[in-house]
Design a protein around this motif. Structure first.
Motif, PDB file in Angstrom:
ATOM      1  N   VAL A   1       0.879  -1.236  -0.015  1.00 55.99           N
ATOM      2  CA  VAL A   1       0.078   0.169   0.039  1.00 55.99           C
ATOM      3  C   VAL A   1       0.836   1.203   0.024  1.00 55.99           C
ATOM      4  O   VAL A   1       1.978   1.194   0.492  1.00 55.99           O
ATOM      5  CB  VAL A   1      -0.988   0.000   1.127  1.00 55.99           C
ATOM      6  N   LYS A   2       0.312   2.306  -0.687  1.00 57.30           N
ATOM      7  CA  LYS A   2       1.382   3.660  -0.733  1.00 57.30           C
ATOM      8  C   LYS A   2       0.686   4.771   0.358  1.00 57.30           C
ATOM      9  O   LYS A   2      -0.490   4.453   0.845  1.00 57.30           O
ATOM     10  CB  LYS A   2       1.163   4.026  -2.148  1.00 57.30           C
ATOM     11  N   ILE A   3       1.332   5.428   0.594  1.00 52.42           N
ATOM     12  CA  ILE A   3       1.223   6.491   1.790  1.00 52.42           C
ATOM     13  C   ILE A   3       0.161   7.299   1.379  1.00 52.42           C
ATOM     14  O   ILE A   3      -0.899   7.717   2.012  1.00 52.42           O
ATOM     15  CB  ILE A   3       2.455   7.149   2.313  1.00 52.42           C
ATOM     16  N   LYS A   4      -0.199   7.726  -0.093  1.00 50.25           N
ATOM     17  CA  LYS A   4      -1.248   8.491  -0.588  1.00 50.25           C
ATOM     18  C   LYS A   4      -2.625   7.833  -0.434  1.00 50.25           C
ATOM     19  O   LYS A   4      -3.558   8.186   0.239  1.00 50.25           O
ATOM     20  CB  LYS A   4      -1.059   8.734  -1.952  1.00 50.25           C
ATOM     21  N   ASP A   5      -2.491   6.545  -0.643  1.00 47.20           N
ATOM     22  CA  ASP A   5      -3.682   5.664  -0.404  1.00 47.20           C
ATOM     23  C   ASP A   5      -4.189   5.604   1.061  1.00 47.20           C
ATOM     24  O   ASP A   5      -5.440   5.782   1.557  1.00 47.20           O
ATOM     25  CB  ASP A   5      -3.556   4.052  -0.831  1.00 47.20           C
ATOM     26  N   ILE A   6      -3.230   5.408   1.943  1.00 46.77           N
ATOM     27  CA  ILE A   6      -3.351   5.354   3.298  1.00 46.77           C
ATOM     28  C   ILE A   6      -4.056   6.943   3.994  1.00 46.77           C
ATOM     29  O   ILE A   6      -4.980   6.938   4.448  1.00 46.77           O
ATOM     30  CB  ILE A   6      -2.127   5.240   4.116  1.00 46.77           C
ATOM     31  N   GLY A   7      -3.437   8.085   3.302  1.00 50.08           N
ATOM     32  CA  GLY A   7      -3.722   9.322   3.700  1.00 50.08           C
ATOM     33  C   GLY A   7      -5.276   9.465   2.958  1.00 50.08           C
ATOM     34  O   GLY A   7      -5.992  10.193   3.821  1.00 50.08           O
ATOM     35  N   ILE A  25      -2.115   4.307  12.762  1.00 54.95           N
ATOM     36  CA  ILE A  25      -0.902   3.596  13.271  1.00 54.95           C
ATOM     37  C   ILE A  25      -0.648   3.067  11.825  1.00 54.95           C
ATOM     38  O   ILE A  25      -1.115   2.313  11.090  1.00 54.95           O
ATOM     39  CB  ILE A  25      -1.120   2.672  14.338  1.00 54.95           C
ATOM     40  N   ILE A  26       0.685   3.307  11.454  1.00 52.90           N
ATOM     41  CA  ILE A  26       1.183   2.670  10.146  1.00 52.90           C
ATOM     42  C   ILE A  26       2.366   1.718  10.544  1.00 52.90           C
ATOM     43  O   ILE A  26       3.231   2.271  10.851  1.00 52.90           O
ATOM     44  CB  ILE A  26       1.959   3.847   9.073  1.00 52.90           C
ATOM     45  N   ASP A  27       2.071   0.869  10.357  1.00 55.81           N
ATOM     46  CA  ASP A  27       3.115  -0.546  10.865  1.00 55.81           C
ATOM     47  C   ASP A  27       4.020  -0.679   9.697  1.00 55.81           C
ATOM     48  O   ASP A  27       3.663  -0.990   8.724  1.00 55.81           O
ATOM     49  CB  ASP A  27       2.185  -1.688  11.140  1.00 55.81           C
ATOM     50  N   ASN A  28       5.341  -0.557  10.191  1.00 58.88           N
ATOM     51  CA  ASN A  28       6.348  -0.574   9.328  1.00 58.88           C
ATOM     52  C   ASN A  28       6.562   0.314   8.389  1.00 58.88           C
ATOM     53  O   ASN A  28       6.135  -0.172   7.034  1.00 58.88           O
ATOM     54  CB  ASN A  28       6.709  -2.106   9.088  1.00 58.88           C
ATOM     55  N   VAL A  29       6.703   1.415   8.446  1.00 62.83           N
ATOM     56  CA  VAL A  29       6.920   2.765   7.474  1.00 62.83           C
ATOM     57  C   VAL A  29       7.680   2.343   6.216  1.00 62.83           C
ATOM     58  O   VAL A  29       7.586   2.494   5.151  1.00 62.83           O
ATOM     59  CB  VAL A  29       7.204   4.019   7.918  1.00 62.83           C
ATOM     60  N   LEU A  30       8.964   1.252   6.700  1.00 62.16           N
ATOM     61  CA  LEU A  30       9.784   1.135   5.609  1.00 62.16           C
ATOM     62  C   LEU A  30       9.220  -0.107   4.543  1.00 62.16           C
ATOM     63  O   LEU A  30       9.945  -0.258   3.814  1.00 62.16           O
ATOM     64  CB  LEU A  30      10.771   0.449   6.129  1.00 62.16           C
ATOM     65  N   SER A  31       8.105  -0.483   4.864  1.00 57.00           N
ATOM     66  CA  SER A  31       7.449  -1.593   3.890  1.00 57.00           C
ATOM     67  C   SER A  31       6.489  -1.029   3.102  1.00 57.00           C
ATOM     68  O   SER A  31       5.963  -1.890   2.269  1.00 57.00           O
ATOM     69  CB  SER A  31       6.996  -2.829   4.619  1.00 57.00           C
ATOM     70  N   LEU A  32       6.283   0.284   2.963  1.00 56.22           N
ATOM     71  CA  LEU A  32       5.350   0.858   2.027  1.00 56.22           C
ATOM     72  C   LEU A  32       5.848   0.596   0.793  1.00 56.22           C
ATOM     73  O   LEU A  32       6.861   0.714   0.347  1.00 56.22           O
ATOM     74  CB  LEU A  32       5.113   2.354   2.482  1.00 56.22           C
ATOM     75  N   ALA A  33       4.841   0.620  -0.133  1.00 57.71           N
ATOM     76  CA  ALA A  33       4.895   0.403  -1.682  1.00 57.71           C
ATOM     77  C   ALA A  33       5.619   1.475  -2.383  1.00 57.71           C
ATOM     78  O   ALA A  33       6.082   1.351  -3.351  1.00 57.71           O
ATOM     79  CB  ALA A  33       3.679  -0.096  -2.264  1.00 57.71           C
ATOM     80  N   ASP A  47      12.127  10.916   2.453  1.00 58.31           N
ATOM     81  CA  ASP A  47      11.661  12.434   2.533  1.00 58.31           C
ATOM     82  C   ASP A  47      10.388  12.346   2.109  1.00 58.31           C
ATOM     83  O   ASP A  47       9.322  13.139   2.646  1.00 58.31           O
ATOM     84  CB  ASP A  47      12.690  13.287   1.744  1.00 58.31           C
ATOM     85  N   TYR A  48       9.877  11.659   0.947  1.00 59.68           N
ATOM     86  CA  TYR A  48       8.555  11.822   0.548  1.00 59.68           C
ATOM     87  C   TYR A  48       7.494  11.136   1.704  1.00 59.68           C
ATOM     88  O   TYR A  48       6.286  11.877   1.716  1.00 59.68           O
ATOM     89  CB  TYR A  48       8.407  11.121  -1.011  1.00 59.68           C
ATOM     90  N   ILE A  49       7.816   9.993   1.990  1.00 64.74           N
ATOM     91  CA  ILE A  49       6.987   9.389   2.914  1.00 64.74           C
ATOM     92  C   ILE A  49       6.714  10.319   4.063  1.00 64.74           C
ATOM     93  O   ILE A  49       5.721  10.259   4.755  1.00 64.74           O
ATOM     94  CB  ILE A  49       7.398   7.849   3.123  1.00 64.74           C
ATOM     95  N   GLY A  50       7.786  10.761   4.646  1.00 66.62           N
ATOM     96  CA  GLY A  50       7.773  11.601   5.891  1.00 66.62           C
ATOM     97  C   GLY A  50       7.137  12.747   5.759  1.00 66.62           C
ATOM     98  O   GLY A  50       6.270  12.926   6.530  1.00 66.62           O
ATOM     99  N   GLY A  51       7.108  13.437   4.320  1.00 64.28           N
ATOM    100  CA  GLY A  51       6.264  14.531   3.950  1.00 64.28           C
ATOM    101  C   GLY A  51       4.837  14.431   4.125  1.00 64.28           C
ATOM    102  O   GLY A  51       4.083  15.028   4.507  1.00 64.28           O
ATOM    103  N   GLU A  52       4.643  13.104   3.434  1.00 63.40           N
ATOM    104  CA  GLU A  52       3.130  12.589   3.425  1.00 63.40           C
ATOM    105  C   GLU A  52       2.402  12.536   4.718  1.00 63.40           C
ATOM    106  O   GLU A  52       1.396  12.831   5.260  1.00 63.40           O
ATOM    107  CB  GLU A  52       2.957  11.420   2.482  1.00 63.40           C
ATOM    108  N   ILE A  53       3.269  11.891   5.558  1.00 60.85           N
ATOM    109  CA  ILE A  53       2.926  11.550   7.052  1.00 60.85           C
ATOM    110  C   ILE A  53       2.332  12.768   7.771  1.00 60.85           C
ATOM    111  O   ILE A  53       1.452  13.089   8.380  1.00 60.85           O
ATOM    112  CB  ILE A  53       3.812  10.629   7.750  1.00 60.85           C
ATOM    113  N   LEU A  54       3.538  13.847   7.465  1.00 59.66           N
ATOM    114  CA  LEU A  54       3.329  15.205   8.196  1.00 59.66           C
ATOM    115  C   LEU A  54       2.096  15.809   7.632  1.00 59.66           C
ATOM    116  O   LEU A  54       1.191  16.372   8.212  1.00 59.66           O
ATOM    117  CB  LEU A  54       4.486  15.869   8.006  1.00 59.66           C
TER     118      LEU A  54
END
Length: 187
Positions: A1-7, A25-33, A47-54
């Motif tokens: 799953v991608k961070i945009k989809d989670i968002g 809760i995003i379990d294992n951020v390092l395994s995102l697609a 940086d991209y994933i961190g920015g999207e989480i923020l």
């Protein structure tokens, strides 16, 4: 799953519960697609994933908890002297996950380190093999955040550090007031 989809899914979840404090809760951020899109520049992916989480945090005013991992240095033999206590500098990836966090909780299990356990005996060894250790660091400007406090939580049922709540105790209903959007102030 991608961070945009989670968002997208979480924003919808929050919109359907306007009076609630929502938690993601995003379990294992390092395994995102998303990492597949940045396979030649892993730091850009961080940086991209961190920015999207923020962005998720800012747009929903929710509690966002990304679960992350340590780098190999955290379990290096040289860390035995420190009891393999996790430190904020041991987080994998760039420092983006440290920068976007208001609070960082670093947990480890001492029983995983046989050389550490071998140094203890009796009750001390029992406590160490049945506990996990957390370092709690808050992200504040102009202050070292590496080791502010240590919390030891014992997992043995007979060794509880907390007082049980009386059955007749009535917990007040928490009242959550969502913050006003920044651009809602009339001029």
């Amino acid at each position: 799953v991608k961070i945009k989809d989670i968002g997208t899914a979480f924003r919808q979840f929050v919109a359907e519960r306007p009076e609630k404090l929502c938690i993601l809760i995003i379990d294992n951020v390092l395994s995102l697609a998303d990492y597949d899109d940045f396979k030649y520049d892993i730091n850009r992916a961080y940086d991209y994933i961190g920015g999207e989480i923020l962005n998720i945090k800012r747009s929903t005013h929710a509690l966002v908890i990304p679960v992350h991992h340590f780098n190999d240095e955290a379990s290096a033999k040289s860390e035995l002297a420190n009891g393999y206590r996790p430190r904020i500098v041991n987080m994998k990836g760039t420092e983006v996950f440290r920068r976007i966090s208001f609070q960082v909780i670093l947990a480890n299990y001492p029983r995983y380190y046989k050389d550490l356990i071998a140094q203890y005996s009796g009750d001390s060894k029992d406590v160490l093999t049945s506990s996990w250790i957390m370092d709690v660091s808050s992200n504040r400007a102009h202050k070292e955040v590496d080791e502010e406090s240590v919390i030891r939580y014992f997992v043995e049922p007979d060794h509880c550090l907390f007082t049980e709540v009386d059955d007749e105790f009535e917990m007040p209903e928490p009242i959550y007031v969502a913050p006003e959007p920044e651009n809602s102030t009339p001029f």
